[in-house]
Write a protein that holds these residues in place. Structure first.
Motif, short mmCIF file in Angstrom:
data_model
loop_
_atom_site.label_atom_id
_atom_site.label_comp_id
_atom_site.label_asym_id
_atom_site.label_seq_id
_atom_site.Cartn_x
_atom_site.Cartn_y
_atom_site.Cartn_z
N SER A 180 0.84 -1.21 0.00
CA SER A 180 0.00 0.00 0.00
C SER A 180 0.87 1.25 0.00
O SER A 180 0.55 2.25 -0.65
N GLY A 181 2.01 1.19 0.72
CA GLY A 181 2.94 2.32 0.71
C GLY A 181 3.56 2.52 -0.67
O GLY A 181 3.67 3.66 -1.15
N ILE A 182 3.96 1.42 -1.31
CA ILE A 182 4.53 1.50 -2.66
C ILE A 182 3.48 2.01 -3.64
O ILE A 182 3.76 2.84 -4.51
N SER A 183 2.24 1.51 -3.51
CA SER A 183 1.15 1.95 -4.40
C SER A 183 0.88 3.44 -4.24
O SER A 183 0.63 4.14 -5.23
N LEU A 184 0.91 3.91 -2.99
CA LEU A 184 0.71 5.34 -2.75
C LEU A 184 1.82 6.15 -3.41
O LEU A 184 1.56 7.20 -4.02
N HIS A 185 3.03 5.65 -3.32
CA HIS A 185 4.17 6.33 -3.95
C HIS A 185 3.97 6.39 -5.47
O HIS A 185 4.21 7.44 -6.10
N VAL A 186 3.54 5.28 -6.06
CA VAL A 186 3.29 5.25 -7.50
C VAL A 186 2.19 6.23 -7.89
O VAL A 186 2.30 6.96 -8.89
N ALA A 187 1.10 6.25 -7.09
CA ALA A 187 -0.01 7.15 -7.38
C ALA A 187 0.42 8.61 -7.29
O ALA A 187 0.04 9.44 -8.13
N LEU A 188 1.23 8.94 -6.28
CA LEU A 188 1.72 10.30 -6.14
C LEU A 188 2.57 10.71 -7.34
O LEU A 188 2.48 11.83 -7.84
N LYS A 189 3.41 9.77 -7.80
CA LYS A 189 4.24 10.05 -8.97
C LYS A 189 3.38 10.25 -10.21
O LYS A 189 3.68 11.11 -11.06
N ALA A 190 2.33 9.44 -10.34
CA ALA A 190 1.45 9.57 -11.50
C ALA A 190 0.74 10.92 -11.50
O ALA A 190 0.63 11.58 -12.54
N LEU A 191 0.26 11.34 -10.34
CA LEU A 191 -0.40 12.64 -10.23
C LEU A 191 0.57 13.78 -10.51
O LEU A 191 0.22 14.77 -11.14
#
Length: 372
Positions: free
Chosen positions: A315-326
């Motif tokens: 979930s932490g990695i996914s959040l990081h990916v989502a932040l990068k995408a945004l």
């Protein structure tokens, strides 16, 4: 007719993306299980890593030669001055990119002597944590509350996965955690190296070609201290008595080198033909596949608490990916990484007709690498 052609184009793009993801999975998951299997009978992981580096250098040189013959464009070759002064001590950093990479890979392979694939996979996932920390130190990232949350989720997940683990090994865990720490330095320095446009190393194949010799030399002292004497007196290598056994061992090591090159090249293809976001998302699901296969094929014991810790880390990695995408969308949308899919340099290898794009996704790409 136009609508039908558009649908076919979307289907073809989806099939191509799926094929590249599966190719990446084959090499990434394959080399993890292959190295674990090989270290059960060949207890010299540093020598194995050095031979892998030699194979990667060989195939990188071959790839460069093929592209040069096809495109009639000379590949970049750094002078010894640039090589030693600007590549070895990247941007004046205290640890060279090559040495950091060599230690990351070497310690990772070394850990297979002691720990399970599941613990290795989980601990290596924490590399994203160290990449974030070093990105903040080198001012490649700005400190935000969301990044603090990412760090806490990944660190908390790692603690839960290792807490009361029945197959926990301190020595192996320390090795792979050290590899993850050095991996954070590695990808931060690599990003800084590739951003030095005047060196002409934006293409990962050129980067691999120039870094492998330094990586080999950087790992050699560690090999000489810990494995040199044992390897020279082992019947499986220097004191061999059976030529067939020797060729079998060298063949197994060479195959591992091919898998290592294939992993880097499949990542390269996936990012160049899709985006670093695709690689990041594929990397998350790859971790799940690896743990399921480790539990099913190797009998790794994973408790409910361990699974919860793994989910928390993801979930932490996914959040990081989502932040990068945004962040990428805010900068004008995701763009392919320059040098990875730009023509004409890799036209033969990628069959890509896209024009050169800006390198806005460089940070995303290196964050994705930390998951591999």
């Amino acid at each position: 007719m136009g609508r039908w052609a558009l649908d076919v184009a979307y289907v073809w793009k989806a099939v191509l993306t799926l094929g590249l993801v599966l190719l990446y999975y084959c090499f990434s998951i394959g080399i993890t299980f292959y190295n674990k299997w090989l270290t059960k009978s060949f207890h010299f992981p540093l020598f194995m890593t050095m031979l892998h580096l030699a194979v990667i250098f060989l195939f990188s040189a071959l790839s460069r030669a093929l592209v040069q013959c096809s495109s009639h464009r000379a590949r970049v070759v750094l002078s010894w001055t640039d090589y030693l002064r600007r590549v070895a001590p990247t941007v004046g950093a205290p640890v060279s990119t090559a040495l950091a990479t060599a230690l990351d890979v070497g310690l990772s392979n070394w850990s297979f002597l002691y720990i399970t694939v599941s613990l290795y996979t989980m601990t290596k996932s924490s590399a994203v944590l160290f990449i974030l920390i070093f990105s903040l130190i080198f001012k490649l990232e700005e400190l935000r509350a969301a990044l603090v949350l990412v760090v806490l989720l990944i660190a908390g997940g790692l603690f839960m996965f290792t807490y009361k683990s029945t197959q926990f090994n301190v020595e192996g865990f320390a090795l792979v955690l050290g590899a993850s720490f050095i991996g954070g330095i590695r990808w931060t320095l690599t990003q800084m190296l590739l951003q030095k446009a005047e060196l002409g190393l934006q293409n990962p194949i050129d980067t691999m070609f120039h870094l492998q010799p330094l990586m080999f030399l950087g790992l050699f002292p560690l090999f000489a201290i810990f494995e040199g004497l044992h390897l020279s007196t082992s019947e499986k290598i220097f004191r061999f008595q059976d030529t067939g056994l020797l060729l079998g061992v060298l063949g197994s090591l060479f195959l591992g080198g091919i898998l290592a090159f294939g992993l880097g090249f499949s990542e390269f293809l996936l990012v160049s033909r899709t985006s670093s976001l695709t690689l990041s998302i594929a990397g998350i699901f790859k971790e799940v596949c690896t743990l399921l296969l480790a539990a099913h094929l190797l009998g790794d014991q994973i408790s409910l608490l361990n699974w919860l810790g793994f989910a928390l880390c993801l979930s932490g990695i996914s959040l990081h990916v989502a932040l990068k995408a945004l962040h990428s969308r805010g900068d004008g949308g995701p763009k392919p990484l320059k040098g990875l899919g730009s023509h004409p340099d890799l036209e033969l290898l990628l069959r890509s007709s896209r024009p050169e794009e800006e390198n806005n996704e460089e940070e995303d790409y290196f964050g994705a690498q930390g998951q591999q």
